[in-house]
Design a protein around this motif. Structure first.
Motif, mmCIF file in Angstrom:
data_model
loop_
_atom_site.group_PDB
_atom_site.id
_atom_site.type_symbol
_atom_site.label_atom_id
_atom_site.label_comp_id
_atom_site.label_asym_id
_atom_site.label_seq_id
_atom_site.Cartn_x
_atom_site.Cartn_y
_atom_site.Cartn_z
ATOM 1 N N GLU B 70 -12.388 6.548 -1.177
ATOM 2 C CA GLU B 70 -13.829 6.606 -0.896
ATOM 3 C C GLU B 70 -14.345 5.351 -0.205
ATOM 4 N N GLU B 71 -13.864 4.223 -0.657
ATOM 5 C CA GLU B 71 -14.360 2.983 -0.074
ATOM 6 C C GLU B 71 -13.545 2.536 1.133
ATOM 7 N N LEU B 72 -12.246 2.693 1.037
ATOM 8 C CA LEU B 72 -11.364 2.059 2.016
ATOM 9 C C LEU B 72 -10.891 3.001 3.120
ATOM 10 N N GLY B 73 -11.362 4.229 3.075
ATOM 11 C CA GLY B 73 -11.011 5.161 4.139
ATOM 12 C C GLY B 73 -9.635 5.761 3.940
ATOM 13 N N GLU B 74 -9.063 6.233 5.040
ATOM 14 C CA GLU B 74 -7.768 6.887 4.949
ATOM 15 C C GLU B 74 -6.651 5.852 4.939
ATOM 16 N N VAL B 75 -5.719 6.074 4.041
ATOM 17 C CA VAL B 75 -4.623 5.126 3.865
ATOM 18 C C VAL B 75 -3.296 5.865 4.017
ATOM 19 N N ILE B 76 -2.389 5.272 4.781
ATOM 20 C CA ILE B 76 -1.059 5.864 4.910
ATOM 21 C C ILE B 76 -0.172 5.337 3.791
ATOM 22 N N GLN B 77 0.545 6.225 3.164
ATOM 23 C CA GLN B 77 1.522 5.835 2.140
ATOM 24 C C GLN B 77 2.911 6.223 2.610
ATOM 25 N N LEU B 78 3.825 5.296 2.508
ATOM 26 C CA LEU B 78 5.213 5.593 2.896
ATOM 27 C C LEU B 78 6.150 5.210 1.766
ATOM 28 N N GLN B 79 7.212 5.930 1.630
ATOM 29 C CA GLN B 79 8.175 5.578 0.591
ATOM 30 C C GLN B 79 9.080 4.445 1.070
ATOM 31 N N GLY B 80 9.356 3.556 0.148
ATOM 32 C CA GLY B 80 10.216 2.420 0.458
ATOM 33 C C GLY B 80 9.421 1.252 1.014
ATOM 34 N N ASP B 81 10.115 0.161 1.228
ATOM 35 C CA ASP B 81 9.470 -1.020 1.800
ATOM 36 C C ASP B 81 9.546 -0.947 3.320
ATOM 37 N N GLN B 82 8.479 -0.471 3.939
ATOM 38 C CA GLN B 82 8.463 -0.315 5.396
ATOM 39 C C GLN B 82 7.523 -1.335 6.035
ATOM 40 N N ARG B 83 7.216 -2.384 5.329
ATOM 41 C CA ARG B 83 6.148 -3.276 5.794
ATOM 42 C C ARG B 83 6.403 -3.880 7.163
ATOM 43 N N VAL B 84 7.612 -4.418 7.330
ATOM 44 C CA VAL B 84 7.899 -5.083 8.603
ATOM 45 C C VAL B 84 7.933 -4.068 9.740
ATOM 46 N N LYS B 85 8.537 -2.945 9.452
ATOM 47 C CA LYS B 85 8.649 -1.921 10.498
ATOM 48 C C LYS B 85 7.279 -1.369 10.888
ATOM 49 N N VAL B 86 6.429 -1.184 9.883
ATOM 50 C CA VAL B 86 5.082 -0.690 10.193
ATOM 51 C C VAL B 86 4.338 -1.707 11.052
ATOM 52 N N SER B 87 4.468 -2.953 10.670
ATOM 53 C CA SER B 87 3.795 -4.000 11.432
ATOM 54 C C SER B 87 4.271 -4.015 12.882
ATOM 55 N N GLU B 88 5.570 -3.886 13.044
ATOM 56 C CA GLU B 88 6.114 -3.844 14.406
ATOM 57 C C GLU B 88 5.577 -2.649 15.182
ATOM 58 N N PHE B 89 5.540 -1.527 14.508
ATOM 59 C CA PHE B 89 5.032 -0.322 15.142
ATOM 60 C C PHE B 89 3.585 -0.509 15.609
ATOM 61 N N LEU B 90 2.768 -1.043 14.722
ATOM 62 C CA LEU B 90 1.357 -1.214 15.040
ATOM 63 C C LEU B 90 1.162 -2.137 16.238
ATOM 64 N N THR B 91 1.985 -3.158 16.326
ATOM 65 C CA THR B 91 1.802 -4.103 17.437
ATOM 66 C C THR B 91 2.417 -3.575 18.727
ATOM 67 N N THR B 92 3.638 -3.072 18.642
ATOM 68 C CA THR B 92 4.297 -2.666 19.889
ATOM 69 C C THR B 92 3.833 -1.295 20.377
ATOM 70 N N GLN B 93 3.701 -0.346 19.464
ATOM 71 C CA GLN B 93 3.357 1.004 19.897
ATOM 72 C C GLN B 93 1.857 1.220 20.049
ATOM 73 N N LEU B 94 1.075 0.624 19.171
ATOM 74 C CA LEU B 94 -0.369 0.853 19.243
ATOM 75 C C LEU B 94 -1.100 -0.316 19.901
ATOM 76 N N GLY B 95 -0.371 -1.374 20.185
ATOM 77 C CA GLY B 95 -0.993 -2.507 20.860
ATOM 78 C C GLY B 95 -2.010 -3.250 20.018
ATOM 79 N N LEU B 96 -1.868 -3.170 18.721
ATOM 80 C CA LEU B 96 -2.799 -3.898 17.856
ATOM 81 C C LEU B 96 -2.355 -5.355 17.748
ATOM 82 N N SER B 97 -3.327 -6.216 17.530
ATOM 83 C CA SER B 97 -3.016 -7.642 17.483
ATOM 84 C C SER B 97 -2.415 -8.028 16.134
ATOM 85 N N LYS B 98 -1.395 -8.830 16.221
ATOM 86 C CA LYS B 98 -0.717 -9.277 15.003
ATOM 87 C C LYS B 98 -1.659 -10.072 14.102
ATOM 88 N N LYS B 99 -2.628 -10.690 14.724
ATOM 89 C CA LYS B 99 -3.583 -11.499 13.950
ATOM 90 C C LYS B 99 -4.400 -10.649 12.984
#
Ligand SMILES: [Zn+2]
Lengths: 279, 106
Positions: B70-99
């Motif tokens: 309700e407060e934080l909007g839609e959240v993606i949940q993935l099984q396992g520790d995908q933190r680094v890979k997600v971060s890479e995806f967001l920056t390289t594929q979606l062009g989001l800033s690492k900052k």
């Protein structure tokens, strides 16, 4: 002279890849002093010596030094060091030591490092001692005197508690060393580790989930960077204050007086794990 | 100039990145046993989360879903520790800033 500088012994140990790049300063017995001054020279003479990133002053590198054997990642350490150098130079300049460094420069660069018979030239070693006497008297923190073990952070002690919980035995002690309210630190741990827990009868923290000391260390390190170290001078001798009236927290440095705002700890989204929500 | 002056002219430095507009938070949570869960909170509205989830599941070979908070909007949940890979995806594929990406956890 080298004995009364009050350097943290752990600092000395770490500096092995260091060369004296200025031939005329060979006569100096204390390598640390050399470093500090070469830092100054760099500033004054602007680009006289380049590429000597290795020889930065060790003093403001608080975090690295205090964590001691907790071994920061190499990459991280490098970048930190560079920043420190500039910060330190700024501080020194701020502290009003240009004059001294100026005369030092002349003495060194002309190759008159330590012969007192030259007229009107104070021997290099004497200048050094004078410089450090003044620095120690007025800005002891900059001279590497950080009141002994006060800022040495003990490594986190984590044991398993049953199969699903972790006992973080020395949270209180660590919070005390960092001069933070244990509640604040624990709140951060909960948020970062995505878990919850409780305090037992011996004031130890019981966390849900399994965590290794190494993992705890990396979270602690982030806490320190975000909520303890001064970004201006890298000192960990800081205070966290809450501005009355609003809910903002301010970090104020007891060494250089700099203040910055810090964000409040947010847990953020927490997934429903384990048993289904009871309806 | 006095050496014992206490107020510092650099008082406002180093703080420019501490209060940005909005962060993407990537977190890890432990589940039962040694299993973990990665959550991604704060992906900008203009992105289609469903499509992203589909790609992530395929790329990382893991299961996942979207949870509405309700407060934080839609959240993606993935099984396992995908933190680094997600971060890479967001920056390289979606062009989001690492900052703007904050990875939490141990
Ligand atoms: Zn400071």
């Amino acid at each position: 002279m080298s004995d009364d500088l009050g350097f943290d012994p752990s600092l000395k140990k770490k500096k092995k890849s260091k060369k004296v790049e200025d031939g005329s300063s060979e006569s100096t017995p204390v390598p640390e002093l050399d470093d500090m001054l070469s830092g100054l020279k760099k500033k004054k003479k602007s680009k006289k010596i380049d590429g000597d990133e290795e020889t930065n002053s060790p003093v403001p590198d608080d975090l690295t030094a205090s964590l001691g054997d907790l071994t920061l990642k190499k990459k991280k350490k490098k970048s930190l060091k560079n920043v420190d150098a500039t910060d330190f130079e700024q501080q020194l300049e701020e502290a009003g030591v240009e004059d001294v460094s100026g005369s030092n420069n002349n003495a060194t660069i002309d190759g008159e490092s330590s012969n007192g018979d030259e007229e009107g030239i104070i021997p290099y070693d004497d200048l050094l001692s004078r410089f450090f006497d003044i620095l120690k008297k007025n800005n002891p923190e900059l001279a590497g005197d950080r009141s002994g073990p006060k800022f040495r952070i003990p490594p986190p002690v984590c044991q398993r508690e049953g199969s699903k919980k972790t006992l973080f035995a020395n949270v209180q002690e660590i919070a005390q060393v960092l001069q933070r309210n244990p509640e604040h630190l624990i709140q951060f741990l909960f948020a970062e580790l995505g878990t919850s827990g409780s305090i037992d009868g011996e004031k130890r923290l019981v966390l849900k989930g399994k965590f290794q000391p190494k993992q705890m260390e990396s979270v602690l390190r982030r806490y320190i960077i975000e909520y303890v170290t001064c970004k201006t001078c890298k000192s960990m001798n800081t205070e966290l204050k809450r501005e009355s009236g609003n809910r903002l927290h301010f970090l104020s440095c007891k060494v250089c007086g700099s203040t910055r705002s810090v964000s409040s700890i947010k847990t953020g989204f927490q997934a429903q794990v384990g048993r289904r929500k009871r309806v | 100039m006095s050496m014992n002056q206490q107020n510092d002219p650099f008082a406002d430095t180093g703080d420019s990145d501490s209060q940005p507009t909005s962060y993407i938070h990537i977190r890890i949570q432990q589940r039962n046993g040694r299993k973990t869960l990665t959550t991604v909170q704060g992906v900008p509205q203009e992105y289609d989360l469903k499509k992203i989830l589909k790609v992530l599941k395929k790329d990382f070979a893991c299961n996942g879903n979207i949870v509405k908070d309700e407060e934080l909007g839609e959240v993606i949940q993935l099984q396992g520790d995908q933190r680094v890979k997600v971060s890479e995806f967001l920056t390289t594929q979606l062009g989001l800033s690492k900052k703007n990406i904050k990875i939490h956890g141990f």
